[in-house]
Design an enzyme around this catalytic site. Structure first.
Site, PDB file in Angstrom:
ATOM      1  N   TYR A 101       1.557 -12.199   6.746  1.00  0.00           N
ATOM      2  CA  TYR A 101       1.576 -13.427   8.583  1.00  0.00           C
ATOM      3  C   TYR A 101       0.246 -13.323   8.931  1.00  0.00           C
ATOM      4  CZ  TYR A 101       0.031  -9.195  11.848  1.00  0.00           C
ATOM      5  OH  TYR A 101      -0.010  -8.581  12.064  1.00  0.00           O
ATOM      6  N   ARG A 119     -14.301 -58.679  -8.557  1.00  0.00           N
ATOM      7  CA  ARG A 119     -14.162 -57.828  -7.792  1.00  0.00           C
ATOM      8  C   ARG A 119     -14.282 -56.831  -8.014  1.00  0.00           C
ATOM      9  NH1 ARG A 119      -7.891 -58.655  -6.462  1.00  0.00           N
ATOM     10  NH2 ARG A 119      -8.934 -58.084  -4.327  1.00  0.00           N
ATOM     11  N   GLY A 167      -8.985  -7.086  11.782  1.00  0.00           N
ATOM     12  CA  GLY A 167     -10.356  -8.362  12.753  1.00  0.00           C
ATOM     13  C   GLY A 167     -10.964  -8.383  12.013  1.00  0.00           C
ATOM     14  N   THR A 168     -10.602  -9.634  11.613  1.00  0.00           N
ATOM     15  CA  THR A 168     -11.926 -10.349  10.327  1.00  0.00           C
ATOM     16  C   THR A 168     -13.560 -10.346  10.613  1.00  0.00           C
ATOM     17  OG1 THR A 168     -10.698 -12.700  10.600  1.00  0.00           O
ATOM     18  CG2 THR A 168     -10.074 -11.133   8.933  1.00  0.00           C
ATOM     19  N   ASN A 169     -13.779 -11.061  12.252  1.00  0.00           N
ATOM     20  CA  ASN A 169     -14.529 -10.745  12.419  1.00  0.00           C
ATOM     21  C   ASN A 169     -15.461 -10.229  12.730  1.00  0.00           C
ATOM     22  OD1 ASN A 169     -13.663 -13.471  14.097  1.00  0.00           O
ATOM     23  ND2 ASN A 169     -13.177 -12.872  16.008  1.00  0.00           N
ATOM     24  N   ASP A 170     -14.963  -8.900  13.248  1.00  0.00           N
ATOM     25  CA  ASP A 170     -15.783  -7.458  13.029  1.00  0.00           C
ATOM     26  C   ASP A 170     -15.690  -7.222  12.126  1.00  0.00           C
ATOM     27  OD1 ASP A 170     -16.647  -5.910  15.381  1.00  0.00           O
ATOM     28  OD2 ASP A 170     -14.697  -6.174  16.184  1.00  0.00           O
ATOM     29  N   SER A 180      -3.635  -4.364  10.410  1.00  0.00           N
ATOM     30  CA  SER A 180      -4.466  -6.167  11.073  1.00  0.00           C
ATOM     31  C   SER A 180      -5.654  -6.626  10.939  1.00  0.00           C
ATOM     32  CB  SER A 180      -3.739  -6.471  12.597  1.00  0.00           C
ATOM     33  OG  SER A 180      -4.518  -7.479  13.015  1.00  0.00           O
ATOM     34  N   HIS A 214     -11.705 -55.102   9.566  1.00  0.00           N
ATOM     35  CA  HIS A 214     -12.991 -53.263   9.074  1.00  0.00           C
ATOM     36  C   HIS A 214     -12.605 -52.397   9.799  1.00  0.00           C
ATOM     37  CE1 HIS A 214     -16.999 -51.269   8.416  1.00  0.00           C
ATOM     38  NE2 HIS A 214     -16.041 -51.459   6.780  1.00  0.00           N
ATOM     39  N   GLU A 217     -11.169  -3.313  10.401  1.00  0.00           N
ATOM     40  CA  GLU A 217     -12.772  -3.974  10.396  1.00  0.00           C
ATOM     41  C   GLU A 217     -13.631  -3.334  10.591  1.00  0.00           C
ATOM     42  OE1 GLU A 217     -12.467  -4.353  14.609  1.00  0.00           O
ATOM     43  OE2 GLU A 217     -11.291  -3.241  15.249  1.00  0.00           O
ATOM     44  N   LYS A 238      -7.699 -50.385  -8.144  1.00  0.00           N
ATOM     45  CA  LYS A 238      -7.554 -52.274  -7.789  1.00  0.00           C
ATOM     46  C   LYS A 238      -6.956 -52.629  -9.113  1.00  0.00           C
ATOM     47  CE  LYS A 238     -10.406 -54.450  -5.487  1.00  0.00           C
ATOM     48  NZ  LYS A 238     -11.548 -55.201  -4.308  1.00  0.00           N
ATOM     49  N   MET A 280     -20.049 -53.431  -3.404  1.00  0.00           N
ATOM     50  CA  MET A 280     -20.453 -54.491  -2.810  1.00  0.00           C
ATOM     51  C   MET A 280     -18.893 -55.037  -2.745  1.00  0.00           C
ATOM     52  SD  MET A 280     -20.747 -56.599  -6.409  1.00  0.00           S
ATOM     53  CE  MET A 280     -19.221 -57.929  -6.505  1.00  0.00           C
ATOM     54  N   ARG A 323      -3.154  -4.020  21.200  1.00  0.00           N
ATOM     55  CA  ARG A 323      -4.112  -3.271  21.307  1.00  0.00           C
ATOM     56  C   ARG A 323      -5.095  -2.515  22.166  1.00  0.00           C
ATOM     57  NH1 ARG A 323      -9.688  -5.881  19.767  1.00  0.00           N
ATOM     58  NH2 ARG A 323      -9.366  -6.917  21.618  1.00  0.00           N
ATOM     59  N   CYS A 365      -5.855 -10.911  12.753  1.00  0.00           N
ATOM     60  CA  CYS A 365      -5.544 -11.030  13.611  1.00  0.00           C
ATOM     61  C   CYS A 365      -7.486 -11.928  13.810  1.00  0.00           C
ATOM     62  CB  CYS A 365      -5.362 -10.684  14.445  1.00  0.00           C
ATOM     63  SG  CYS A 365      -6.957  -9.024  15.148  1.00  0.00           S
ATOM     64  N   ARG A 424      -4.975  -8.065  24.145  1.00  0.00           N
ATOM     65  CA  ARG A 424      -6.529  -7.610  23.847  1.00  0.00           C
ATOM     66  C   ARG A 424      -6.247  -7.734  25.392  1.00  0.00           C
ATOM     67  NH1 ARG A 424      -7.724 -12.960  22.319  1.00  0.00           N
ATOM     68  NH2 ARG A 424      -8.821 -13.196  20.373  1.00  0.00           N
ATOM     69  N   GLY A 465     -17.892 -50.436   1.922  1.00  0.00           N
ATOM     70  CA  GLY A 465     -18.997 -49.790   1.537  1.00  0.00           C
ATOM     71  C   GLY A 465     -19.511 -50.375  -0.084  1.00  0.00           C
ATOM     72  N   ARG A 473      -2.741 -51.353  -2.981  1.00  0.00           N
ATOM     73  CA  ARG A 473      -2.542 -49.667  -2.659  1.00  0.00           C
ATOM     74  C   ARG A 473      -2.007 -49.009  -1.903  1.00  0.00           C
ATOM     75  NH1 ARG A 473      -8.658 -51.588  -0.296  1.00  0.00           N
ATOM     76  NH2 ARG A 473      -8.177 -52.651   1.548  1.00  0.00           N
TER      77      ARG A 473
HETATM   78  P1  ADP Z   1     -12.094 -55.971  -0.309  1.00  0.00           P
HETATM   79  O1  ADP Z   1     -12.050 -55.067  -1.534  1.00  0.00           O
HETATM   80  O2  ADP Z   1     -12.935 -55.646  -0.149  1.00  0.00           O
HETATM   81  O3  ADP Z   1     -11.154 -55.743  -0.412  1.00  0.00           O
HETATM   82  P2  ADP Z   1     -10.748 -57.548  -2.694  1.00  0.00           P
HETATM   83  O4  ADP Z   1     -11.235 -57.813  -4.205  1.00  0.00           O
HETATM   84  O5  ADP Z   1      -9.902 -57.372  -2.535  1.00  0.00           O
HETATM   85  O6  ADP Z   1     -11.978 -57.093  -2.019  1.00  0.00           O
HETATM   86  O7  ADP Z   1     -11.069 -59.080  -2.183  1.00  0.00           O
HETATM   87  C1  ADP Z   1     -11.511 -59.889  -1.109  1.00  0.00           C
HETATM   88  C2  ADP Z   1     -11.014 -61.071  -0.452  1.00  0.00           C
HETATM   89  O8  ADP Z   1     -10.562 -61.340  -1.852  1.00  0.00           O
HETATM   90  C3  ADP Z   1      -9.489 -60.548  -0.639  1.00  0.00           C
HETATM   91  O9  ADP Z   1      -8.510 -61.257   0.508  1.00  0.00           O
HETATM   92  C4  ADP Z   1      -8.733 -60.722  -2.125  1.00  0.00           C
HETATM   93  O10 ADP Z   1      -7.148 -60.895  -2.031  1.00  0.00           O
HETATM   94  C5  ADP Z   1      -9.543 -61.886  -2.237  1.00  0.00           C
HETATM   95  N1  ADP Z   1      -9.246 -62.153  -3.744  1.00  0.00           N
HETATM   96  C6  ADP Z   1      -9.525 -61.852  -4.401  1.00  0.00           C
HETATM   97  N2  ADP Z   1      -9.363 -61.984  -5.484  1.00  0.00           N
HETATM   98  C7  ADP Z   1      -9.228 -63.386  -5.421  1.00  0.00           C
HETATM   99  C8  ADP Z   1      -8.745 -64.817  -6.627  1.00  0.00           C
HETATM  100  N3  ADP Z   1      -8.630 -64.073  -8.235  1.00  0.00           N
HETATM  101  N4  ADP Z   1      -7.857 -65.144  -5.750  1.00  0.00           N
HETATM  102  C9  ADP Z   1      -8.099 -65.986  -5.024  1.00  0.00           C
HETATM  103  N5  ADP Z   1      -8.097 -64.438  -3.634  1.00  0.00           N
HETATM  104  C10 ADP Z   1      -8.668 -63.422  -4.307  1.00  0.00           C
HETATM  105 MG    MG Z   2      -9.025 -56.405  -0.948  1.00  0.00          MG
HETATM  106 MG    MG Z   3     -13.007  -5.485  16.608  1.00  0.00          MG
END
Ligand code: ADP
Ligand code: MG
Ligand code: MG
Length: 924
Positions: A891, A104, A805-808, A803, A471, A784, A34, A115, A650, A871, A594, A113, A348
């Site tokens: 191959y 952020r 025969g990697t199982n055996d 060829s 999400h 094999e 980010k 913060m 075979r 094979c 086979r 997952g 991103r």
């Molecule tokens: P996430 O990784 O969950 O997307 P973000 O850090 O991108 O979290 O932010 C969550 C939301 O808050 C997003 O919609 C983002 O655009 C908005 N946001 C983050 N920073 C600002 C800011 N400085 N002004 C306005 N909106 C913001």
């Molecule tokens: Mg975001």
């Molecule tokens: Mg065999």
């Protein structure tokens, strides 16, 4: 010594890049994805609100030093904040002209997952009052303030969401209000106070009024969230390293909730479900950041923004184009419009389905944005695998509709068919899937980061709220789980554990079918079918390019005389219909047919048994003469399907007792007959039993089978070779180009080949004389048995091809019997780290692989153009394919269904080790 730099302003990106030696990947490691994106956009003059990034190194140092900011970091943060004040002309904590920021998290790889974000930092009683005076809009100010207290409380202080949601819901109810938009300034003011009380009660101290205290605590909370359970689980699932750390981004707030000339949204520069080159996204007017992503309010399609705010929309389109061009990949962006002015808040590389990945890669190569080699490298073999996974049969859907099983329609967020039992929360979904091995459809109003474990365990996901960028949709697409979101007709009752549409109730544990491709949901179980490859034109194009790569002379650097092209992909096919599928999936040879499968068919088995039980050679030959026409017919179909391509057949491999009834069941029958005094047929049964007993072996796997059986009883393979060559001759006369290759299994010493092969070659020549035709053919052997690999130099004097025969070969190299090993101890071995992986699935490179490498080298000493293949099941495993490329195989041969995966993996190997470089290979 200069103090370590922990903090970089967005406009210091050049300096960052210099520090890490110019490498963009290292910039991302240091600033997180980010932060790197925000800084990069700032450099490209894209409007980004001023801000700065605290590095991932600072996070790692903080965690390493027992949750202490590293020396100098906080001061640097304050200095950076001062610079932002200068850039914005506002002051942090100043009631007359306050600056607000968001805090952020942002790791190198985007991770739901981690913060969440805290918006509106800097608001307190004083700055709120100042803002009201300045703007004359107290509703907006209190709406923002209560959001800060809530986000700060839940995200930074870890107070459960319900502690805030419940008083708000009660308040609305008492006042007869439904929507947030109906709340007045006074309402929000009251709620703000109420939320402060919640913080005091739950956290044991007051919501911090000092803006710097807010900033400091928020920064710390981001650092700590790196080791939170959700984040750790996610990294485990996504295979992300645990030592990367997260960066913290502090960004000047821009407000999308200032009225109807403001708004916020998210978009993908191409459709992340189909890959189509159209802008794909949602927005909300008069809303702040989280509202769109959380999927709480129903959003507008991004294209409609052209009606609401045309100037900002056009600028947004231009920026999207610019970003795609710059990153040469589909982008996932966030933006906010404040009083008509557009601000970009994130860019991103966008997550996408396997289907979209392929389409985007192929389109971008055709647009000239990336090279064909890059397009190939962007697709993983696993993604190709997903594309060949089941989908709902269109007929089955029609039938389901006719039967009244249509249930609801939502947004088709992640394609594919899922059939399973409904569960309404993540923990139950995970438990039912993992412990009871049920097929689970997880159903929620919407999902949050702490639902991810349930979503990963589920076969499919269904939500009643949220849009295509919610999400649930994003996570489902990333992990290839079929998903329908925003099926808003559905009423979910989380207490009763049921859902309902128009009186149709589905209770926990009942079956539904979710079609992530169409967005439709059906009651009950709807049948699925394998998708057709022919219809997937983009995938076909990509695979064609992959074949071109492998067909490039000189792409493989090896010893003189060895193959310098990449690997070919052949298939294992026993029947003409498999061979036809293999061809349509792009196989250019049959690596293993086979023949014994053909002996098991109903009308043939009695003849086979007669042959086995024959007491004289004449009796045996008579039975074999009966079998010959059947075998010839099998091979004719195979040669016809593989016109122009090699077919390795075979000779009989398993021990003979496999074709006879089991000793136990025979014994039981004989005893019953004796007891009941049944005379008819008893003598015959007793004789059969005696033969079965005489064929009994204590270790059949190591007993009379393969070439040993051929030497013991040559009539069988003589018949087989005659059938092969008669079929080949007849097909040649019909104009088919045949390339039969006869494979002798289980060779351990060259003397075995010396004994059997000339007899068989004589028959081959004899047939060609009889039929007055000639065609290419080879005689070779399976490698094999370890001894064959070790004595490959001698074996190659007789064998014209090898060829593996990697199982055996794996069984015999380890001395494991596969069935017993997998049943008894392999799992434990892998858990204990004694083996890195199940060696029957992924080639054991160090042991078995070493034997293979040696066999190729030794064999080609004798016969430099020795054709080498594999094979075993490993032939379709990407890691094993790479190894085959490295040791100089011609191959790999795998099941027809895995041929497309193997073609891509072969191209990946060729590109990975080519000294020609990715660019040079271009578009001949
Ligand atoms: P996430 O990784 O969950 O997307 P973000 O850090 O991108 O979290 O932010 C969550 C939301 O808050 C997003 O919609 C983002 O655009 C908005 N946001 C983050 N920073 C600002 C800011 N400085 N002004 C306005 N909106 C913001
Ligand atoms: Mg975001
Ligand atoms: Mg065999």
């Amino acid at each position: 010594m200069a103090e370590k730099k922990w903090v970089y302003l967005f406009n210091e990106i050049d300096e960052v890049q210099k520090t890490v030696g110019g490498d963009w990947d290292k910039v991302r490691s240091l600033l997180g994805g980010k932060g790197a994106g925000l800084a990069d956009m700032t450099r490209a003059n894209v409007p980004v609100p001023p801000g700065f990034t605290v590095t991932t190194e600072a996070c790692n140092a903080y965690l390493a030093e027992g949750e202490q900011f590293p020396p100098g970091m906080w001061d640097q943060e304050l200095v950076a904040l001062k610079k932002v004040e200068t850039l914005t002309g506002k002051n942090f904590g100043d009631p007359n002209n306050p600056l607000f920021v968001s805090c952020r998290s942002g790791a190198k790889f985007s991770m739901p997952g981690m913060m969440d974000t805290v918006l509106n930092i800097g608001l307190n009683d004083e700055t709120a009052a100042g803002m009201i005076q300045k703007m004359g809009d107290s509703r907006f100010v209190y709406d923002s303030y209560r959001r800060l207290v809530e986000m700060f409380g839940s995200v930074v202080l870890g107070i459960p969401d319900e502690a805030f949601e419940e008083p708000l819901a009660d308040y609305k109810k008492n006042r007869g209000l439904k929507l947030d938009t109906e709340m007045t300034a006074d309402d929000w003011k009251t709620i703000t106070e109420e939320f402060k009380t919640v913080v005091r009660r739950e956290a044991g101290f007051d919501f911090p009024q000092d803006p710097y205290e807010q900033l400091r605590l928020a920064t710390e909370a981001v650092f700590k969230s790196w080791n939170g359970k959700r984040a750790v689980d996610y990294r485990n699932a996504a295979g992300i390293a645990h030592d990367l750390g997260t960066a913290v981004n502090i960004v000047t707030m821009v407000f999308g909730n200032l009225g109807t000339d403001s708004g916020t949204g998210v978009a993908f520069t191409r459709d992340p479900a189909t890959g189509e080159n159209i802008l794909y996204g949602d927005y909300l007017l008069n809303a702040q950041g989280e509202d769109v992503v959380a999927g709480i309010r129903n959003t507008e399609k991004i294209q409609n923004l052209n009606n609401d705010l045309p100037v900002a929309y056009q600028e947004f389109l231009d920026i999207c184009d610019k970003l795609e061009l710059h990153y040469r990949d589909m982008q996932d962006v966030e933006f906010t419009i404040e009083n008509g002015k557009l601000w970009m808040l994130q860019t991103r590389t966008g997550k996408r389905t396997a289907k979209a990945s392929v389409k985007i890669a192929v389109d971008m190569a055709n647009e000239g944005l990336i090279s064909r080699s890059e397009a190939i490298l962007r697709i993983t073999p696993e993604q190709v695998d997903t594309l060949l996974h089941p989908q709902f049969d269109t007929k089955a859907i029609d039938i389901a509709k006719k039967e009244g099983r249509y249930y609801a329609k939502g947004v088709n967020a992640s394609p594919g068919a899922a059939v399973g039992r409904v569960y309404f929360d993540a923990d139950t979904s995970e438990r039912k899937a993992k412990e009871e091995h049920q097929d689970v459809i997880m159903v929620r109003p919407f999902t949050k980061p702490d639902d991810v474990h349930g979503m990963l365990a589920a076969k499919g996901i269904l939500t009643s709220e949220g849009g295509a960028t919610s999400h649930a949709a994003v996570v489902a697409r990333q992990f290839g789980v079929p998903c329908v979101v925003g099926a808003s007709e559905i009423r979910i009752d989380l207490e009763k554990l049921e859902m309902e549409v128009g009186g149709k109730v589905v209770k926990e544990g009942e079956w539904i079918s979710v079609d992530g491709t169409s967005g439709l949901v059906f009651l009950g179980q709807t049948p699925t079918v394998a998708p057709s490859l022919e219809e997937q034109t983009d995938l076909l194009t990509l695979l064609k390019w992959a074949d071109d790569i492998c067909a490039t002379l000189g792409i493989r650097k090896t010893y003189p005389g060895w193959p310098t092209k990449g690997l070919q992909v052949w298939a294992n096919a026993d029947y003409p219909k498999d061979a036809r599928r293999a061809r349509s999936y792009g196989a250019v040879g049959i690596g293993l047919c086979r023949t014994e499968h053909m002996f098991f068919e109903q009308e043939r088995l009695p003849i086979v048994q007669k042959m086995i039980l024959a007491e004289t050679s004449d009796q045996r030959i008579a039975a074999l003469d009966e079998l010959l026409p059947y075998q010839r017919l099998d091979f004719e179909g195979l040669f016809e399907a593989m016109d122009g391509y090699p077919v390795i057949i075979r000779l009989i491999d398993p021990p003979l007792h496999e074709f006879l009834p089991s000793e136990e069941s025979l014994l039981e029958e004989v005893i019953t007959m004796r007891v009941k005094g049944e005379k008819v047929g008893l003598a015959k049964k007793e004789k059969l039993l005696a033969s079965v007993k005489s064929l009994h072996e204590s270790n059949p796997m190591l007993g009379l089978r393969g070439v040993r059986l051929s030497i013991y009883m040559p009539e069988i393979v003589e018949m087989q070779v005659r059938a092969i060559f008669e079929a080949a001759a007849d097909q040649t006369l019909k104009g088919v180009v045949v390339k039969p290759e006869v494979m002798i299994p289980l060779t351990g010493t060259v003397k075995e080949l010396n004994w059997i092969q000339p007899r068989l070659e004589r028959i081959a020549k004899q047939v060609m004389q009889e039929k007055e035709v000639t065609f290419e053919y080879k005689f070779g052997t399976m490698v094999e048995i370890p001894r064959a690999a070790i004595t490959a130099e001698e074996i190659a004097e007789v064998a014209e091809f090898f060829s593996f025969g990697t199982n055996d070969l794996t069984q015999m190299t380890f001395g494991y019997s596969r069935d017993d090993a997998e049943r008894n101890f392999l799992i434990k071995y892998v858990e204990e780290g004694i083996l890195p992986k199940n060696p029957f699935q992924t080639l054991d490179v160090e042991g078995v692989g070493r034997l293979m490498k040696m066999a190729v080298e030794e064999g080609r000493k004798t016969r430099v153009n020795l054709e080498v293949g594999i094979c075993g099941e490993h032939g379709g495993d990407p890691a094993s394919i790479e190894f085959c490329h490295l040791i100089g195989n011609n191959y790999v041969s795998c099941s027809p269904f895995r041929v497309p995966i193997a073609r891509l993996a072969a191209a990946h190997s060729a590109l990975k080790y080519s000294e020609m470089g990715v660019q040079v290979l271009e578009d001949k």
